[in-house]
Scaffold this motif. Structure first.
Motif, mmCIF file in Angstrom:
data_model
loop_
_atom_site.group_PDB
_atom_site.id
_atom_site.type_symbol
_atom_site.label_atom_id
_atom_site.label_comp_id
_atom_site.label_asym_id
_atom_site.label_seq_id
_atom_site.Cartn_x
_atom_site.Cartn_y
_atom_site.Cartn_z
ATOM 1 N N ASP A 192 0.840 -1.199 0.000
ATOM 2 C CA ASP A 192 0.000 0.000 0.000
ATOM 3 C C ASP A 192 0.876 1.250 0.000
ATOM 4 O O ASP A 192 0.622 2.212 -0.738
ATOM 5 N N GLU A 193 1.881 1.235 0.852
ATOM 6 C CA GLU A 193 2.758 2.392 0.985
ATOM 7 C C GLU A 193 3.589 2.618 -0.278
ATOM 8 O O GLU A 193 3.880 3.758 -0.648
ATOM 9 N N ALA A 194 3.964 1.536 -0.943
ATOM 10 C CA ALA A 194 4.828 1.657 -2.120
ATOM 11 C C ALA A 194 4.058 2.042 -3.371
ATOM 12 O O ALA A 194 4.447 2.973 -4.093
ATOM 13 N N VAL A 195 2.957 1.330 -3.682
ATOM 14 C CA VAL A 195 2.284 1.508 -4.977
ATOM 15 C C VAL A 195 0.783 1.744 -4.873
ATOM 16 O O VAL A 195 0.112 1.945 -5.890
ATOM 17 N N GLY A 196 0.231 1.693 -3.659
ATOM 18 C CA GLY A 196 -1.182 2.000 -3.509
ATOM 19 C C GLY A 196 -2.096 0.844 -3.870
ATOM 20 O O GLY A 196 -1.700 -0.321 -3.882
ATOM 21 N N ALA A 197 -3.341 1.207 -4.211
ATOM 22 C CA ALA A 197 -4.406 0.221 -4.381
ATOM 23 C C ALA A 197 -4.491 -0.293 -5.817
ATOM 24 O O ALA A 197 -5.568 -0.313 -6.427
ATOM 25 N N VAL A 198 -3.356 -0.723 -6.372
ATOM 26 C CA VAL A 198 -3.392 -1.375 -7.686
ATOM 27 C C VAL A 198 -3.919 -2.804 -7.499
ATOM 28 O O VAL A 198 -4.101 -3.278 -6.379
ATOM 29 N N SER A 199 -4.154 -3.497 -8.601
ATOM 30 C CA SER A 199 -4.712 -4.846 -8.525
ATOM 31 C C SER A 199 -3.763 -5.790 -7.795
ATOM 32 O O SER A 199 -2.553 -5.537 -7.689
ATOM 33 N N ARG A 203 0.353 -5.797 -7.688
ATOM 34 C CA ARG A 203 1.105 -5.763 -6.431
ATOM 35 C C ARG A 203 2.141 -6.889 -6.428
ATOM 36 O O ARG A 203 3.290 -6.709 -6.006
ATOM 37 N N PHE A 204 1.733 -8.061 -6.908
ATOM 38 C CA PHE A 204 2.659 -9.184 -7.021
ATOM 39 C C PHE A 204 3.780 -8.848 -7.999
ATOM 40 O O PHE A 204 4.958 -9.126 -7.740
ATOM 41 N N VAL A 205 3.428 -8.233 -9.121
ATOM 42 C CA VAL A 205 4.431 -7.875 -10.124
ATOM 43 C C VAL A 205 5.444 -6.902 -9.531
ATOM 44 O O VAL A 205 6.661 -7.014 -9.770
ATOM 45 N N SER A 361 3.522 3.004 -16.122
ATOM 46 C CA SER A 361 2.605 2.050 -16.750
ATOM 47 C C SER A 361 1.169 2.551 -16.698
ATOM 48 O O SER A 361 0.288 1.994 -17.374
ATOM 49 N N GLY A 362 0.913 3.584 -15.875
ATOM 50 C CA GLY A 362 -0.445 4.110 -15.752
ATOM 51 C C GLY A 362 -1.395 3.165 -15.064
ATOM 52 O O GLY A 362 -2.598 3.165 -15.350
ATOM 53 N N ALA A 363 -0.896 2.374 -14.147
ATOM 54 C CA ALA A 363 -1.723 1.376 -13.467
ATOM 55 C C ALA A 363 -2.888 2.033 -12.743
ATOM 56 O O ALA A 363 -2.722 3.039 -12.050
#
Length: 374
Positions: A192-199, A203-205, A361-363
């Motif tokens: 969450d802290e690094a990349v937020g609420a992406v899928s 998050r695994f990627v 990537s515009g995730a």
């Protein structure tokens, strides 16, 4: 001249420990003594403990208990972010060797840097490619390249099982459920802290592909040509896949650009990884073997024109194993005060670059630290 022997404790007895670090530590008896082990799996802890003659009294399922033993240095080889283990070791006055990634977030890296400096211990991050004799030879050749214009990085990553199985790596499904839940919850908070609420897939990627594999190429690229100025483009496909392809374009100072594709192609058992530095007059290609194969050389291929003819040279410097070489370098850092090549600042820079790559990537749902690079 007698070599000072370092007593080491191991945190994390999984794949990389079993294949590389533990055998090489045992193969360097004048440099290291394995004196304590820690792992969340009691079965794995006992299996490795018996293999390496570490008594029951120095096998711990809680890594914090290992810090109370008389070890000089700790090797952090566990999965996930390594910040908690590093901080505990540094605060206990232990030197630290830590497998990449250093951690998941820039905030963690900043905390680690402060604590390590305050404790006065040495910390080295395990980027074994930087100690590979072939890479070092290629690095010298790249430094002599005039007017580098284009860098091409390609990594074709097959299923790891095809390589891991040949080593007889053991694992046990016995980590207590509550412990596993706590570890998962802590990792999710860091994501969450690094990349937020992406899928969930992305998050695994981020933690498995970007910080688990691509980080090696980014670190090697920075060592070859310095810091990129910007990330121009990133595409991650197929959408919501945990086994993706990633293409990104980086802009460096001047007219230099890097095009980097990392792609998971699981069934074909042929790991391929190449960093090619190309100029109008010279080409240098550094070709890495699978990290799961021991003592495979890293060939360097050069191309240039001589008397109107294309000349291609293939240089195979050494069969020395990169993992062993980095352990020897760590020993020198601890005992002789040799400067740390792959330090906290170096690893933090890799995380920053990869967060920029991820952000471009515009995730959907992008947040956290990476959001500032959008």
């Amino acid at each position: 001249m007698q070599t000072e022997r370092i007593r080491v404790g191991i945190i994390g007895c999984g794949t990389v420990a079993q294949i590389m670090h533990l055998p090489h530590l045992r193969g360097l008896p004048e440099h290291f003594e394995i004196t304590a082990l820690s792992d969340l799996s009691p079965g794995l802890l006992d299996f490795v403990g018996e293999q390496y003659s570490v008594p029951d009294s120095r096998r711990f399922t809680d890594y914090r208990a290992l810090m109370d033993t008389e070890v000089d240095a700790v090797l952090v080889l566990s999965g996930g972010s390594h910040a908690p283990q590093i901080l505990a070791a540094a605060e206990a006055g232990k030197h630290v060797f830590v497998e990449k990634p250093l951690c998941f977030t820039l905030r963690e890296a900043d905390v680690i840097e402060k604590v390590v400096a305050r404790a006065g211990v040495r910390l080295m991050v395990g980027y074994m490619k930087r100690f590979d004799p072939g890479f070092r030879s290629g690095q010298r050749l790249v430094n002599a390249v005039d007017d580098a214009r284009y860098i091409q990085i390609n990594t074709l990553h097959p299923s790891e099982d095809q390589y891991i199985d040949i080593h007889g790596v053991r694992s046990f499904d016995d980590v207590p459920r509550e412990v596993a839940r706590q570890v998962h919850r802590a990792q999710e908070e860091l994501l969450d802290e690094a990349v937020g609420a992406v899928s969930d897939a992305l998050r695994f990627v981020y933690h498995d592909v970007f910080l688990g594999s691509m980080v090696h190429d980014v670190n090697a690229l920075r060592a070859l040509v310095g810091e990129p100025e910007d990330v121009l483009f990133t595409d991650i496909w197929p959408p919501d896949s945990r086994f993706p392809s990633v293409t990104t374009v980086l802009r460096h100072p001047g007219e230099l650009r890097t095009s980097y594709t990392w792609t998971y192609l699981d069934h074909v058992r042929d790991y391929f990884e190449e960093i090619a530095v190309l100029s109008p007059t010279q080409r240098v290609r550094i070709q890495f073997p699978s990290p799961f194969l021991k003592n495979w050389p890293t060939p360097v291929v050069t191309q240039s024109m001589e008397d109107g003819a294309l000349v291609e040279r293939r240089i195979q410097v050494s069969y020395d194993e990169a993992f062993r070489e980095e352990l020897c370098a760590f020993h020198s850092c601890v005992t002789n005060g040799t400067p740390v090549l792959t330090d906290v600042f170096d690893a933090r820079s890799d995380i920053s670059v990869l967060q920029q790559v991820f952000a471009k990537s515009g995730a959907r749902g992008l947040g956290g630290e990476a959001a500032k690079y959008r």
